[in-house]
Design an enzyme around this catalytic site. Structure first.
Site, mmCIF file in Angstrom:
data_model
loop_
_atom_site.group_PDB
_atom_site.id
_atom_site.type_symbol
_atom_site.label_atom_id
_atom_site.label_comp_id
_atom_site.label_asym_id
_atom_site.label_seq_id
_atom_site.Cartn_x
_atom_site.Cartn_y
_atom_site.Cartn_z
ATOM 1 N N SER A 269 1.615 -3.988 0.829
ATOM 2 C CA SER A 269 1.025 -3.628 -0.461
ATOM 3 C C SER A 269 2.095 -3.649 -1.532
ATOM 4 C CB SER A 269 0.410 -2.229 -0.394
ATOM 5 O OG SER A 269 1.415 -1.231 -0.461
ATOM 6 N N ASP A 270 1.681 -3.915 -2.771
ATOM 7 C CA ASP A 270 2.580 -3.604 -3.878
ATOM 8 C C ASP A 270 2.723 -2.082 -3.907
ATOM 9 O OD1 ASP A 270 4.219 -3.847 -6.087
ATOM 10 O OD2 ASP A 270 2.897 -5.275 -7.097
ATOM 11 N N TRP A 271 3.756 -1.614 -4.570
ATOM 12 C CA TRP A 271 4.094 -0.197 -4.486
ATOM 13 C C TRP A 271 3.012 0.656 -5.155
ATOM 14 C CZ3 TRP A 271 6.818 -3.173 -1.932
ATOM 15 C CH2 TRP A 271 7.976 -2.801 -1.258
ATOM 16 N N ALA A 273 -0.170 0.447 -4.414
ATOM 17 C CA ALA A 273 -1.378 -0.344 -4.621
ATOM 18 C C ALA A 273 -2.519 0.057 -3.696
ATOM 19 C CB ALA A 273 -1.076 -1.832 -4.444
#
Length: 730
Positions: A269-271, A273
Site C-alpha cells: 500500500s501507499d503509506w 492508503a
C-alpha cells in the site's frame, strides 16, 4: 552483509538448501530457474508450515516507518524500504525521525521527466542500476520507484517524478529502469497503481474512467513493468477507482494486476492508503505500510493496531476470515524476499562512485531540451568576456525537496556553478537574483532593476528560472513541484514574467532557461525570446551539462516526453472536463485523448509538441519503406546528419488507423530509436511492429481488436514534425 545474521543458524537448520537461492525474475524460463537454484516455492512451503498465525499477520503490516514485520524465530528479516525514484532518500529512524550523523547522501539523478526526455532505453537501465546499487549499499530491500502515473494535467505536483503522457514511451523507459534496479539485488516498486494523476485530496478523490482509457493509456506502463520488466513489487495508489480505494480494489489488484497481467510479487500500500480491514484482507493488498503522522507526536505508533494487524488474528480465529487469504499475502512477501536473496548475502552495492556520477551526468546531457533557437545558441566562449546570470534557480539546489523524492545529494552543481566551472577566469561572470522565492513577494522592482543593469551591457546573458521543488518545511508556502500539492495554474510564480520581459527588453539576446517538472505559460514573452531551454531538475551534474550545452561543447538531444500547451485551458484534462479540477469526483472525460492524442486529433496548436527538441545540426529522412508479412509490419527509413556537427536524433514512428469503427487518435507513438551521427553520416533504421501496434481496446467487447483496413505510418522528429509517411493495408 545487508541483514543481520544472528538468526542465520536457525534458518540453516530449517532449510539449508535454500540459503543461496539465485535471484530469478518472474519472466525467467522455468527450465533455467530449475537448473540454477532449488525451487523457491518449496522453500516458501517450508517456512509457511512453521509460521504461526500471529507471525503471519505480523508480516503483512509495517513494523516501523519503512520496514515490514519480520519473524526472528525463523530468521525471516524485515523488508527494508526507501523512497527514491531518483536517488535513495536520507535515513529515517524507525518512526520517521531523521537520522543525524549517518552516511546517507546519495547520487542525485535527474528526475523522471528528465529521464524520459532522453528517449534512451539504455539510460533507463543505467538509471536503475545506479539507484539499485546505492539502495543495496544502504541496506535497502525495496526502492519505491519507478513512478508510472501518466502525466495528464500540467498542474499535478508530482509530474516531475513520473515520465510521460504517452503509454508507449512510459512502458519502454520503465522496463530498463526496473531491470537496472533488480539486477543489483534490490526490488523495484512500480507505483502508484492506478490513476493517481493529481495530488488534490489524493486519499479521498474518486476517479471514474472508461475501460478504453484505462487499458490504452493508464495500464500499459504497469503491464510492461510486470510482463517485460519482471517487477517484484507494486504499490497501490491512495485514490479511489470507481468507488473503491485502490488498495482495496479486487477489480484492480486481483482481477487486472494479479490475474490478467500475471503479477506474482507483492502489492504494497501507499503509506496510510489502507482504510478498511475486511476490504483489504479480501483484496489483493499484501502489505499495509504507513503510520498516522499526527499520532507520532504522541509517541511511536502501535503497528499491531493497523487495519491488517492484530484484528486479523481475531477475525481468523472467530471464522470471519479464512486463513488462506493471509497465507496468500505472506507467500508473496516471502517470494519477494527470495528473489532479492534477503535470506543470504547479496553482492555489495556501491556508493557515490565516479561511475554513478558519470551516469547522472550522461542522463542530464541527453535530457535537456532546446525548445527554441533563433540563432542565439550555442554561445561562443571565446567571445564571452562578460556573462550576466540572472534568476534564483541559477543558485538554488533542488535535491532535498519535493516530498518523498527528496535526496540528500553527495553534491549538486547548480547552473551558476556549471557556468563558472566551464568559463573559468577567462570570463567575468556576474549574478543577480532577479526575484525572491516567496508566494507573498511577487515581483520586486529593485531586484528587477539590478538584474536589468547586469544584462544590459554583458556579452551574453542567461536567465535561469521556472518552477521550484517545495521543501518539506515550506510546503504551505513554496510548494510547486512537490508531493501532496498541485499547482494553481501554469503561470510562473514570484513575478518571473515581469522580470523576463524586462530582461528581454534590455538585452534581446538573453537565453531563457527553465527548470521544473513540466510546462509553463510562456505567452507573455515566448515570441520575444530567441532561445528557450528546458532543463528539468537535472540532478547533481545538471549545472555542468547545461553549461556545456549552452556553449556548444554538447549538442542538445532531449525531446519533450509531454506536450507543452499554450495555456492551461488547452490541456484536454481541463478542456474536456465535466467536473472542476478540485473535486472529489474526477471524471476522466478526456478518455483516450491525453496529451498529443488530443492536440493532434482536435488540431489544437501546442506551444511545443510532444517529441519536440531542437539540435545544433539538422537531420534528413529518406527512403521510407513499409512491408507486411504475416503478423509483422516492417518499417525502414534512412536518416542523415545534414549539418556540420555531430548530433543525436530521436526517430519517432507513429501509427494512424484510417478506417476505425471507433474514434481513434490522429496518431499514436509505436516505436522510436535514438541514434548518434557524425556530420554527413547516414543510418538505415528498421522497426518491426506487431499486431499490438495497430489494435485498440473495444470496451463494448472488452477485448483488444485489430480491424482490417488501411493504416498510415508516420515517421518524424516529433508528433508535429512528420518527415515521411506511407500507407499499407492490413
Amino acid at each position: 552483509m545487508i541483514h543481520s545474521l544472528k538468526n542465520y543458524f536457525l534458518l540453516g537448520m530449517l532449510a539449508l538448501p535454500f540459503l543461496f537461492l539465485a535471484c530469478e525474475g518472474p519472466t525467467a524460463p522455468v527450465e533455467e530457474a530449475t537448473e540454477k537454484a532449488p525451487d523457491i516455492e518449496a522453500a516458501i512451503d517450508s517456512l509457511m508450515s512453521q509460521l504461526t498465525l500471529e507471525e503471519k499477520v505480523h508480516m503483512i503490516h509495517a513494523s516501523s516507518a519503512f520496514t515490514s514485520g519480520g519473524v526472528e524465530r525463523l530468521g525471516i528479516p524485515e523488508l527494508i524500504m526507501s523512497d527514491g525514484p531518483h536517488g535513495v532518500r536520507h535515513e529515517h529512524g524507525r518512526d520517521w525521525v531523521k537520522d543525524e550523523g549517518v552516511r546517507d547522501s546519495s547520487t542525485y539523478l535527474p528526475v523522471g521527466t528528465a529521464l524520459a526526455a532522453t528517449w534512451n532505453r539504455d539510460l533507463g537501465y543505467a538509471f536503475g542500476s545506479v539507484l539499485g546499487s546505492e539502495a543495496n549499499y544502504r541496506g535497502k530491500d525495496i526502492i519505491l520507484g519507478p513512478g508510472l502515473n501518466i502525466i495528464r494535467s500540467p498542474l499535478n505536483g508530482r509530474n516531475f517524478e513520473y515520465l510521460t503522457e504517452d503509454p508507449y514511451l512510459n512502458a519502454e523507459m520503465t522496463v530498463g529502469y526496473i531491470k537496472g534496479v533488480q539486477d543489483q539485488g534490490v526490488a523495484a516498486c512500480a507505483k502508484h497503481f492506478v490513476a493517481n494523476n493529481l495530488e488534490y485530496e489524493r486519499e479521498q478523490v474518486n476517479v471514474e474512467m472508461g475501460d478504453r482509457a484505462l487499458y490504452e493509456i493508464y495500464l500499459p506502463g504497469f503491464k510492461a513493468a510486470v510482463q517485460e520488466g519482471g517487477v517484484y513489487t507494486v504499490m497501490a495508489a491512495y485514490n479511489k477507482f470507481r468507488g473503491d480505494y485502490c488498495a482495496h480494489s479486487e477489480y484492480l489488484l486481483d482481477g487486472i494486476l494479479k490475474t490478467e497481467f500475471g503479477f506474482d510479487g507483492a502489492v504494497i500500500s501507499d503509506w496510510n492508503a489502507v482504510k478498511n480491514t475486511m476490504e483489504a484482507v479480501n483484496a489483493g493488498i499484501d502489505l499495509e505500510m504507513g503510520s498516522d503522522l499526527p499520532m507520532l507526536a504522541m509517541g511511536p505508533p502501535d503497528y499491531g493496531k493497523f487495519h491488517m494487524g492484530d484484528t486479523v488474528v481475531t477475525l481468523v480465529n472467530n471464522g470471519t476470515v479464512d486463513v488462506a487469504l493471509v497465507d496468500k499475502k505472506v507467500r508473496r512477501l516471502l517470494r519477494t524476499m527470495y528473489r532479492i536473496n534477503a535470506f543470504g548475502e547479496r553482492e555489495p552495492g556501491a556508493y557515490n562512485t565516479p561511475e554513478h556520477q558519470r551516469i547522472a551526468r550522461q542522463i542530464a546531457d541527453e535530457a535537456i531540451v532546446l525548445l527554441k533557437n533563433d540563432g542565439m545558441l550555442p554561445l561562443e566562449q571565446s567571445a564571452t568576456k562578460t556573462l550576466a546570470v540572472v534568476g534564483a534557480n541559477a543558485t538554488r539546489k533542488h535535491a532535498g525537496a519535493g516530498g518523498s523524492s527528496q535526496v540528500k545529494a553527495f553534491y549538486e552543481v547548480t547552473p551558476l556553478d556549471g557556468l563558472q566551472n566551464l568559463l573559468g577566469e577567462g570570463t567575468a561572470v556576474s549574478y543577480a537574483e532577479g526575484y525572491t522565492v516567496s508566494r507573498e513577494g511577487g515581483s520586486d522592482a529593485d531586484l528587477i532593476a539590478a538584474a536589468v543593469a547586469q544584462v544590459k551591457d554583458a556579452d551574453a546573458a542567461i536567465y535561469v528560472g521556472g518552477w521550484i521543488h517545495g521543501f518539506t518545511d515550506e510546503w504551505n508556502d513554496n510548494a510547486y513541484d512537490a508531493e501532496a500539492t498541485d499547482k494553481e495554474s501554469m503561470e510562473l510564480p514570484f513575478g518571473q514574467d515581469e522580470l523576463i520581459e524586462a530582461l528581454l527588453a534590455a538585452n534581446p539576446n538573453t537565453v531563457i532557461v527553465l527548470m521544473g517538472g513540466g510546462p509553463i505559460d510562456m505567452r507573455k514573452w515566448q515570441g520575444k525570446a530567441k532561445s528557450i531551454v528546458q532543463a528539468w531538475y537535472p540532478g547533481m551534474e545538471g549545472g555542468n551539462a547545461l553549461a556545456d550545452i549552452l556553449f556548444g561543447n554538447l549538442n542538445p538531444s532531449g525531446k519533450l516526453p509531454m506536450t507543452f500547451p499554450v495555456k492551461l485551458e488547452d490541456s484536454p484534462a481541463h478542456k474536456l472536463a465535466v467536473t472542476g479540477f478540485e473535486s472529489l469526483e474526477q471524471n476522466y472525460t478526456d478518455g483516450i485523448f491525453v496529451g498529443y492524442r488530443y492536440f493532434d486529433s482536435y488540431e489544437v496548436a501546442p506551444a511545443f509538441a510532444f517529441g519536440h527538441g531542437l539540435s545544433y545540426t539538422s537531420f534528413g529522412y529518406d527512403n521510407l519503406t513499409i512491408t507486411k508479412e504475416d503478423g509483422t509490419v516492417t518499417v525502414s527509413v534512412d536518416v542523415t546528419n545534414t549539418g556540420d556537427v555531430k548530433g543525436a536524433e530521436v526517430v519517432q514512428v507513429y501509427v494512424k488507423d484510417d478506417e476505425a469503427n471507433l474514434e481513434r487518435p490522429a496518431k499514436e507513438l509505436k516505436a522510436f530509436q535514438k541514434i548518434k551521427l557524425e556530420p554527413g553520416a547516414s543510418q538505415s533504421l528498421t522497426f518491426e511492429l506487431d499486431e499490438d501496434a495497430f489494435s485498440y481496446y473495444d470496451d463494448k467487447q472488452n477485448k483488444w481488436v485489430l480491424e482490417p483496413g488501411t493504416f498510415t505510418i508516420l515517421v518524424g522528429s516529433s508528433s508535429r514534425d512528420i518527415r515521411q509517411e506511407g500507407q499499407f493495408t492490413w
